[in-house]
Write an enzyme that holds these catalytic residues in place. Structure first.
Site, PDB file in Angstrom:
ATOM      1  N   SER A  91       0.824  -1.212   0.000  1.00 51.57           N
ATOM      2  CA  SER A  91       0.000   0.000   0.000  1.00 51.57           C
ATOM      3  C   SER A  91       0.854   1.257   0.000  1.00 51.57           C
ATOM      4  O   SER A  91       1.913   1.325   0.630  1.00 51.57           O
ATOM      5  CB  SER A  91      -0.922   0.019   1.226  1.00 51.57           C
ATOM      6  OG  SER A  91      -0.188   0.325   2.397  1.00 51.57           O
ATOM      7  N   ASP A 157       0.314  -0.315  -5.125  1.00 49.25           N
ATOM      8  CA  ASP A 157      -0.552   0.864  -5.092  1.00 49.25           C
ATOM      9  C   ASP A 157       0.073   2.002  -5.898  1.00 49.25           C
ATOM     10  O   ASP A 157       1.123   2.528  -5.533  1.00 49.25           O
ATOM     11  CB  ASP A 157      -0.732   1.276  -3.625  1.00 49.25           C
ATOM     12  CG  ASP A 157      -1.677   2.442  -3.419  1.00 49.25           C
ATOM     13  OD1 ASP A 157      -2.150   3.013  -4.410  1.00 49.25           O
ATOM     14  OD2 ASP A 157      -1.939   2.775  -2.246  1.00 49.25           O
ATOM     15  N   CYS A 195      -6.008   9.393   1.538  1.00 53.86           N
ATOM     16  CA  CYS A 195      -6.409   8.046   1.929  1.00 53.86           C
ATOM     17  C   CYS A 195      -7.915   7.923   1.754  1.00 53.86           C
ATOM     18  O   CYS A 195      -8.672   8.870   2.014  1.00 53.86           O
ATOM     19  CB  CYS A 195      -6.021   7.809   3.388  1.00 53.86           C
ATOM     20  SG  CYS A 195      -6.782   6.370   4.160  1.00 53.86           S
ATOM     21  N   HIS A 197     -10.055   6.764   3.488  1.00 52.46           N
ATOM     22  CA  HIS A 197     -10.825   6.912   4.714  1.00 52.46           C
ATOM     23  C   HIS A 197     -10.602   8.274   5.366  1.00 52.46           C
ATOM     24  O   HIS A 197     -10.885   8.464   6.546  1.00 52.46           O
ATOM     25  CB  HIS A 197     -10.493   5.759   5.657  1.00 52.46           C
ATOM     26  CG  HIS A 197     -10.777   4.430   5.036  1.00 52.46           C
ATOM     27  ND1 HIS A 197      -9.776   3.580   4.609  1.00 52.46           N
ATOM     28  CD2 HIS A 197     -11.948   3.837   4.693  1.00 52.46           C
ATOM     29  CE1 HIS A 197     -10.323   2.508   4.060  1.00 52.46           C
ATOM     30  NE2 HIS A 197     -11.629   2.644   4.098  1.00 52.46           N
ATOM     31  N   ARG A 232      -9.844   1.402  -8.933  1.00 51.45           N
ATOM     32  CA  ARG A 232     -10.481   1.731  -7.655  1.00 51.45           C
ATOM     33  C   ARG A 232     -11.278   3.023  -7.797  1.00 51.45           C
ATOM     34  O   ARG A 232     -10.806   3.994  -8.385  1.00 51.45           O
ATOM     35  CB  ARG A 232      -9.419   1.901  -6.567  1.00 51.45           C
ATOM     36  CG  ARG A 232      -9.942   2.589  -5.304  1.00 51.45           C
ATOM     37  CD  ARG A 232      -8.879   2.684  -4.255  1.00 51.45           C
ATOM     38  NE  ARG A 232      -9.008   3.895  -3.450  1.00 51.45           N
ATOM     39  CZ  ARG A 232      -8.240   4.195  -2.409  1.00 51.45           C
ATOM     40  NH1 ARG A 232      -7.286   3.367  -2.030  1.00 51.45           N
ATOM     41  NH2 ARG A 232      -8.404   5.327  -1.749  1.00 51.45           N
ATOM     42  N   CYS A 318     -10.196  -4.786   3.285  1.00 53.93           N
ATOM     43  CA  CYS A 318     -10.591  -5.105   4.666  1.00 53.93           C
ATOM     44  C   CYS A 318      -9.743  -4.237   5.602  1.00 53.93           C
ATOM     45  O   CYS A 318      -8.822  -4.703   6.262  1.00 53.93           O
ATOM     46  CB  CYS A 318     -10.381  -6.590   4.942  1.00 53.93           C
ATOM     47  SG  CYS A 318     -11.363  -7.688   3.896  1.00 53.93           S
ATOM     48  N   SER A 319     -10.083  -2.991   5.670  1.00 50.97           N
ATOM     49  CA  SER A 319      -9.183  -1.961   6.184  1.00 50.97           C
ATOM     50  C   SER A 319      -9.072  -1.911   7.704  1.00 50.97           C
ATOM     51  O   SER A 319     -10.077  -2.038   8.408  1.00 50.97           O
ATOM     52  CB  SER A 319      -9.659  -0.598   5.685  1.00 50.97           C
ATOM     53  OG  SER A 319      -8.860   0.435   6.221  1.00 50.97           O
ATOM     54  N   THR A 351      -4.904  -3.683   4.118  1.00 50.24           N
ATOM     55  CA  THR A 351      -3.917  -2.758   3.574  1.00 50.24           C
ATOM     56  C   THR A 351      -2.736  -2.505   4.505  1.00 50.24           C
ATOM     57  O   THR A 351      -1.586  -2.492   4.076  1.00 50.24           O
ATOM     58  CB  THR A 351      -4.583  -1.406   3.262  1.00 50.24           C
ATOM     59  OG1 THR A 351      -5.443  -1.054   4.362  1.00 50.24           O
ATOM     60  CG2 THR A 351      -5.407  -1.471   1.995  1.00 50.24           C
TER      61      THR A 351
END
Length: 434
Positions: A91, A157, A195, A197, A232, A318-319, A351
């Site tokens: 990542s 990534d 990011c 998130h 993505r 699946c962070s 990740t």
């Protein structure tokens, strides 16, 4: 050396193979060969990794899907291979935090040098090569129960490509030359990339994102490697877009503008589905970044993609940015990945597994070591658990052997005609105590 015409004919034939079913290329074989040059170096590790990754995604994985862990060092990837993980995830977040070529610590905002991820891909592959050389020199070959296939596919990534289509093209080539098996690109504006998130994410128009996917595919074709391309989308959470120029995006644009000139959009699963459908013809896998571990949302996305593109491979993060036990009960957590696989999410990955395990385990040891009885805590927390893990295939207890001391003893002995008084393992504490 193959002629230009031979290369074109070979490439045209290759594109008719089942591997490329459903993949759109808005360029010709002539265009690809034109960009190669008279000598096109082979990228052996990338070739092997891409072929292996494709087979794993089409029935050869142990669980029916690949569940991968993030790694940021060669040693972490090596231990994953020994433990039975089938692919490595690399990542940008981890590289930004603790493995970039600026030798600094950054948040996941594309602040580090763009060649940092390819450099870590190369580092991991170099570790795999050394581990393979060590076992080969010991007479361990495929078919031997002790043999480990160290050359795991690396999924890397590329963030938002670090610029425009030319940046994406060059970055993809660098990934492949370093030995990546698969690479993912996201549809954010590279200059303010975040990011998935974080807040403040800005999308680029759909057609611009597609052009970056085309650039990446073209780069793979020019190098002659069937690299897997992962598209993505951050459109589930991103509520800003750079422009209203693309009619494809018009239904989601609100008309409101920000002080920076960006347009507001209606973020959510419908916007994400729209983009996933647009990217599917250009990518081998499609990934919708989500804010929570939501099986129903994952199902909606998968069903929408598969309604138009049956069997399209999907990826899922699946962070560690999710609070898993706050969102799901233990039973659902235990079955989460299998349920995703049943929906078509055949590549699943944690990740930041590498950096969380590394930083937490060091804190845990350091906290006990500093506050308690010194060596007692190292022995209890590290050395004895290492000894206990040997039954499962863990070998780093013999750390001199693990990094190649015995291998280089063999090199020394061969150079010196079969005998040497300066080999390193003979007389070592590892030889006498382990």
């Amino acid at each position: 050396m193959k002629t230009r015409t031979q290369q074109i004919e070979e490439l045209q034939k290759e594109w008719t193979q089942p591997r490329w079913e459903g993949i759109t290329r808005p360029y010709s074989a002539e265009d690809v060969v034109k960009l190669r040059g008279s000598v096109n170096p082979e990228c052996t590790l990338a070739q092997l990794g891409a072929a292996k990754m494709w087979r794993l995604l089409h029935g050869e994985s142990k669980k029916g899907y690949i569940n991968s862990l993030g790694a940021l060092t060669g040693g972490q990837a090596l231990q994953q291979a020994k433990a039975g993980i089938e692919a490595v995830y690399l990542s940008g977040w981890q590289v930004a935090a603790d493995a970039n070529l600026a030798a600094s610590m950054y948040p996941d905002q594309s602040l580090y040098p763009a060649n940092s991820v390819p450099a870590v891909v190369e580092r991991i592959n170099n570790t795999f090569r050394r581990a393979d050389q060590i076992q080969w020199s010991a007479g361990i070959e495929p078919g031997d129960p002790r043999y480990v296939d160290y050359f795991l596919p690396i999924v890397a990534d590329a963030e938002a490509g670090f610029g425009g289509v030319l940046n994406a093209f060059e970055l993809m080539k660098a990934m492949i030359e370093a030995g990546a098996a698969a690479v993912h690109f996201e549809d954010q504006l590279a200059s303010v990339k975040k990011c998935g998130h974080m807040g403040g994410k800005v999308l680029v128009p759909t057609q611009e994102a597609i052009q970056k996917l085309v650039a990446a595919r073209l780069a793979a074709d020019v190098t002659g490697v069937p690299t897997l391309l992962v598209a993505r989308t951050d459109a589930d959470a991103a509520d800003l877009i750079t422009s209203d120029c693309d009619p494809y995006d018009s239904e989601f644009i609100t008309g409101e503008r920000t002080s920076e000139g960006f347009f507001r959009t209606h973020a959510g699963i419908e916007q994400a589905i729209s983009r996933g459908l647009a990217y599917a013809p250009y990518a081998d896998l499609v990934w919708c970044e989500t804010s929570t571990p939501d099986l129903e949302l994952a199902r909606r996305f998968a069903q929408a993609i598969h309604a138009k593109y049956p069997g399209k491979l999907l990826a899922y993060n699946c962070s560690p940015s999710f609070n898993w036990q706050k969102n799901l009960d233990d039973k659902t957590i235990a079955s989460f990945q299998q349920q995703l696989s049943d929906m078509g999410y055949k590549f699943q990955f944690i990740t930041l597994a590498g950096i969380h395990s590394m930083w937490f385990n060091m804190f845990d040891l350091a906290n006990a070591y500093a506050q308690g009885e010194g060596m007692k805590h190292y022995v209890e927390k590290v050395q004895q658990p290492e000894f206990a893990a040997a039954k499962d295939g863990y070998t780093f207890v013999s750390h001199q052997q693990e990094v190649g001391t015995g291998y280089f003893d063999k090199v020394t002995t061969i150079i010196q005609g079969g005998t040497s008084s300066v080999t390193a393992l003979t007389g070592s504490t590892e030889e006498s105590q382990f």
